[in-house]
Design a protein around this motif. Structure first.
Motif, mmCIF file in Angstrom:
data_model
loop_
_atom_site.group_PDB
_atom_site.id
_atom_site.type_symbol
_atom_site.label_atom_id
_atom_site.label_comp_id
_atom_site.label_asym_id
_atom_site.label_seq_id
_atom_site.Cartn_x
_atom_site.Cartn_y
_atom_site.Cartn_z
ATOM 1 N N LEU B 103 -17.848 3.774 2.800
ATOM 2 C CA LEU B 103 -16.637 4.235 2.733
ATOM 3 C C LEU B 103 -16.187 3.144 2.996
ATOM 4 O O LEU B 103 -15.992 1.724 3.333
ATOM 5 N N ILE B 104 -14.650 3.089 2.316
ATOM 6 C CA ILE B 104 -13.765 1.887 2.014
ATOM 7 C C ILE B 104 -11.997 2.339 1.801
ATOM 8 O O ILE B 104 -12.793 3.406 1.245
ATOM 9 N N VAL B 105 -11.580 1.545 2.199
ATOM 10 C CA VAL B 105 -10.255 1.602 2.598
ATOM 11 C C VAL B 105 -9.386 0.708 2.136
ATOM 12 O O VAL B 105 -9.574 -0.284 2.155
ATOM 13 N N ASN B 106 -8.643 1.155 1.313
ATOM 14 C CA ASN B 106 -7.917 0.768 0.832
ATOM 15 C C ASN B 106 -6.569 0.600 1.146
ATOM 16 O O ASN B 106 -6.168 2.164 0.555
ATOM 17 N N VAL B 107 -5.589 0.169 2.148
ATOM 18 C CA VAL B 107 -4.343 -0.128 2.263
ATOM 19 C C VAL B 107 -3.895 -0.473 1.067
ATOM 20 O O VAL B 107 -3.389 -2.284 1.335
ATOM 21 N N MET B 108 -2.912 0.719 0.139
ATOM 22 C CA MET B 108 -2.158 0.208 -0.399
ATOM 23 C C MET B 108 -1.126 -1.346 -0.385
ATOM 24 O O MET B 108 -0.413 -0.310 0.642
ATOM 25 N N ARG B 109 -1.029 -2.303 -1.340
ATOM 26 C CA ARG B 109 0.324 -3.002 -1.134
ATOM 27 C C ARG B 109 0.582 -2.663 -2.888
ATOM 28 O O ARG B 109 -0.331 -2.583 -3.676
ATOM 29 N N GLY B 110 1.917 -3.628 -3.236
ATOM 30 C CA GLY B 110 2.010 -3.419 -4.483
ATOM 31 C C GLY B 110 1.524 -5.083 -5.520
ATOM 32 O O GLY B 110 0.442 -5.878 -5.466
ATOM 33 N N GLY B 111 1.569 -4.560 -6.801
ATOM 34 C CA GLY B 111 1.054 -5.331 -7.936
ATOM 35 C C GLY B 111 1.634 -5.208 -9.035
ATOM 36 O O GLY B 111 2.935 -4.158 -8.653
ATOM 37 N N PRO B 112 1.087 -5.599 -10.707
ATOM 38 C CA PRO B 112 0.250 -5.489 -10.671
ATOM 39 C C PRO B 112 -0.923 -7.475 -10.211
ATOM 40 O O PRO B 112 0.588 -8.270 -9.374
ATOM 41 N N GLY B 113 -1.981 -7.787 -10.007
ATOM 42 C CA GLY B 113 -1.877 -9.540 -9.852
ATOM 43 C C GLY B 113 -2.041 -9.556 -7.896
ATOM 44 O O GLY B 113 -1.794 -8.564 -7.910
ATOM 45 N N LEU B 114 -1.332 -10.423 -7.846
ATOM 46 C CA LEU B 114 -1.290 -11.102 -6.362
ATOM 47 C C LEU B 114 -0.392 -9.956 -5.520
ATOM 48 O O LEU B 114 -0.009 -9.306 -4.608
ATOM 49 N N GLY B 115 0.827 -9.480 -6.580
ATOM 50 C CA GLY B 115 1.692 -8.642 -6.372
ATOM 51 C C GLY B 115 2.568 -9.207 -4.563
ATOM 52 O O GLY B 115 2.521 -10.502 -4.469
ATOM 53 N N PRO B 116 3.476 -8.289 -4.183
ATOM 54 C CA PRO B 116 3.676 -8.970 -2.740
ATOM 55 C C PRO B 116 2.745 -7.774 -1.893
ATOM 56 O O PRO B 116 1.826 -7.953 -1.956
ATOM 57 N N ILE B 117 3.111 -8.015 -0.264
ATOM 58 C CA ILE B 117 2.739 -7.509 0.530
ATOM 59 C C ILE B 117 2.671 -5.996 1.098
ATOM 60 O O ILE B 117 2.786 -5.693 1.677
ATOM 61 N N GLN B 118 4.156 -5.219 0.325
ATOM 62 C CA GLN B 118 5.122 -4.269 0.608
ATOM 63 C C GLN B 118 3.670 -3.542 0.228
ATOM 64 O O GLN B 118 3.001 -3.284 -0.774
#
Lengths: 183, 359
Positions: B103-118
């Motif tokens: 199982l892989i859990v991805n709690v997505m944040r903005g991108g591309p790249g390092l992006g923001p954390i929102q």
């Protein structure tokens, strides 16, 4: 159906998020549906912080809202951001200490609570957010003070339980001092 | 007794992992997902269930520890957020190639790249079309509540083991960070070595009783053999597509218009639906729960007689491509989204419906 959509906004360090959490927990104690959604970011003490809390009798759809029944405003930047987003007929409650330009809307109920001053009088700056919560519960009795006490017991670690009476006192203080401004 | 608690989506993932008998978690902190590792560290499951919790030196190390754990038939997971999941893509491809459950859990944040954390949903393509190399698929579940964060951990493991395939929970900063009521699943003991050997005859559990060695690898230098292996994978994916599509429909019976949205955005679209209906607009909501396999048939079926569909996503338009494939041009399909960590508000969604679909 009873549903309250609330934004609590102020500076980081004022206890905005924990006040929201205690309100949400109090709703849980009454078996209501609740959601707590913080605007998270690279926050720091003194930066802005806000949280959306919904307390409802029915399943909650969006935890993120465009408009609010109640806005609790604890500093000037938050007033500028959220005054327009109170539903017509809704409530805006603000702490006088942080506000240089007071709210101007006439189609909502504007209330003032001098919680910062009251906290200083009580000699406990940390009581600030519970005073504010008291003000909210006076205006919108969405949960009982007994449920808030239960929520505090549940969320505070045992070693802090001796502080609960002080918090209860702060809530009652807030209920006393909140006052309606317009009308 | 069932206990109802208030917690963040990330915390629910951690508690559910312990309760569903996970054997190991390997991860590296990144906002907005760090509470998964933090909660596991607080709960100390190594003292109770014996579950291993390890903060690795990087996401690359984490996914390869998952690869190793999965090869032995253990229930293992990792979690991260978008940039961290990008780092894991090589390992994910290897795990899919070696046909291992995890199982892989991805709690997505903005991108591309390092992006923001929102919050963001911009990793849809990466998750459902294959972010790593090669012809492979992940089983992708999209939770729309803290309750589903808790429930989908066990479901993801069940599906992963049933099909010997990596599964992903594709969440985002909204569901990860928000607190809601949740009923945690009951405790299920970790499987014994004997149970693992019985359930996973392919696992590298140590040769006993003259069993032939199990070799776990994604390497095959003979292209003819590798083609066979690929055909086998494709057959497996067809079976998953036939059996495991999940979705939810709300207010679709009388709908003239349809929102399609997944995860957190489905909650926002649901509110927009309530508001639009209050104005007399007959709109329904279809929420894909499995993003792969995607509910193509359900959408095609629901689209019959509709005046238009709006795909609401926190990205520049990714799932909308699958919706268009589903309806094959029979119904106009538009997209609305906000980008880079900005979350759409319900009133913006109603406005987009009026501007982009009802015009």
């Amino acid at each position: 159906m009873q549903k309250e959509e609330i934004i609590i906004a102020g500076f980081g360090g004022q206890g905005v998020l924990s006040m929201g959490k205690i309100l949400a927990y109090s709703g849980l104690m009454e078996n209501k549906e609740v959601s707590w959604m913080p605007a998270y970011g690279p926050e720091q003490r003194g930066g802005t912080a806000n949280v959306t809390v919904i307390v409802s009798d029915e399943r909650i759809s969006s935890p993120i809202l465009s408009q609010y029944d109640v806005a609790i405003i604890l500093n000037q930047p938050s007033l500028e951001k959220f005054e327009d987003k109170v539903k017509p007929g809704g409530i805006l409650m603000y702490d006088g200490y942080g506000i240089s330009t007071p709210p101007t809307r006439k189609d909502i109920k504007v209330c003032r609570i001098d919680a910062m001053d009251a906290a200083a009088e009580l000699g406990n700056a940390k009581a600030f957010n519970m005073i504010v919560l008291g003000g909210l519960l006076k205006l919108k009795p969405m949960v009982t003070i007994e449920s808030v006490v239960k929520a505090l017991k549940k969320t505070l670690p045992e070693r802090h339980h001796h502080l609960i009476p002080m918090n209860e006192e702060a809530i009652r203080k807030g209920m006393e001092i909140v006052k309606e401004e317009n009308r | 007794m069932e206990e109802i608690v208030l917690m963040k989506g990330n915390e629910a993932i951690a508690h559910a992992a312990i309760r569903c008998g996970a054997d190991g978690y390997f991860g590296y902190p990144i906002t907005p997902q760090s509470e998964v590792l933090e909660t596991l560290a607080e709960e100390k499951p190594w003292e109770t269930t014996g579950m291993v919790v390890l903060q690795a030196e990087s996401e690359v190390a984490s996914i390869n520890m998952v690869y190793g754990g999965a090869a032995t038939g253990k229930r293992v997971l990792t979690s991260s957020s978008s940039p961290g999941v990008s780092l894991m893509q090589e390992g994910i491809s290897y795990i899919a190639g070696a046909e291992l459950p995890c199982l892989i859990v991805n709690v997505m944040r903005g991108g591309p790249g390092l992006g923001p954390i929102q919050p963001s949903q911009a990793d849809y393509f990466q998750s459902v079309k294959g972010g790593g190399h090669g012809d492979y698929r992940l089983i992708v579940l999209a939770p729309a509540s803290v309750q589903e964060m808790a429930d989908f951990v066990d479901l993801a493991f069940e599906l992963a083991f049933k099909y010997r395939n990596p599964a992903m929970i594709l969440s985002d900063g909204i569901i990860g960070q928000m607190m809601e009521k949740v009923t945690l699943p009951p405790f299920k003991p970790r499987r014994t070595e004997e149970e693992i050997m019985a359930e996973c005859p392919w696992a590298t559990t140590g040769r006993k009783n003259g069993r032939r060695p199990n070799i776990v690898t994604s390497l095959e230098l003979d292209p003819a053999e590798m083609e066979k292996r690929n055909i086998h994978l494709q057959e497996k994916y067809k079976e998953i597509e036939a059996n495991e599509v999940r979705y939810e429909e709300i207010n679709c019976e009388d709908a003239e218009y349809l929102f399609v949205a997944f995860g957190s955005c489905a909650r926002i679209a649901q509110k927009a639906m309530e508001d639009a209906r209050a104005e007399g607009i007959k709109v329904g909501l279809l929420r894909p729960i499995t993003l792969w396999p995607f509910p193509y048939k359900a959408i095609a079926e629901r689209a019959k007689g509709l005046k238009g569909i709006l795909s609401v996503e926190i990205n520049a338009g990714q799932m909308v491509e699958d919706i268009k494939l589903a309806v094959e041009g029979n119904v106009p399909v538009a997209h609305f989204g906000r980008l880079g960590g900005i979350v759409p508000a319900p009133d913006e969604v109603v406005e987009a419906l009026k501007q982009k679909v009802m015009q």
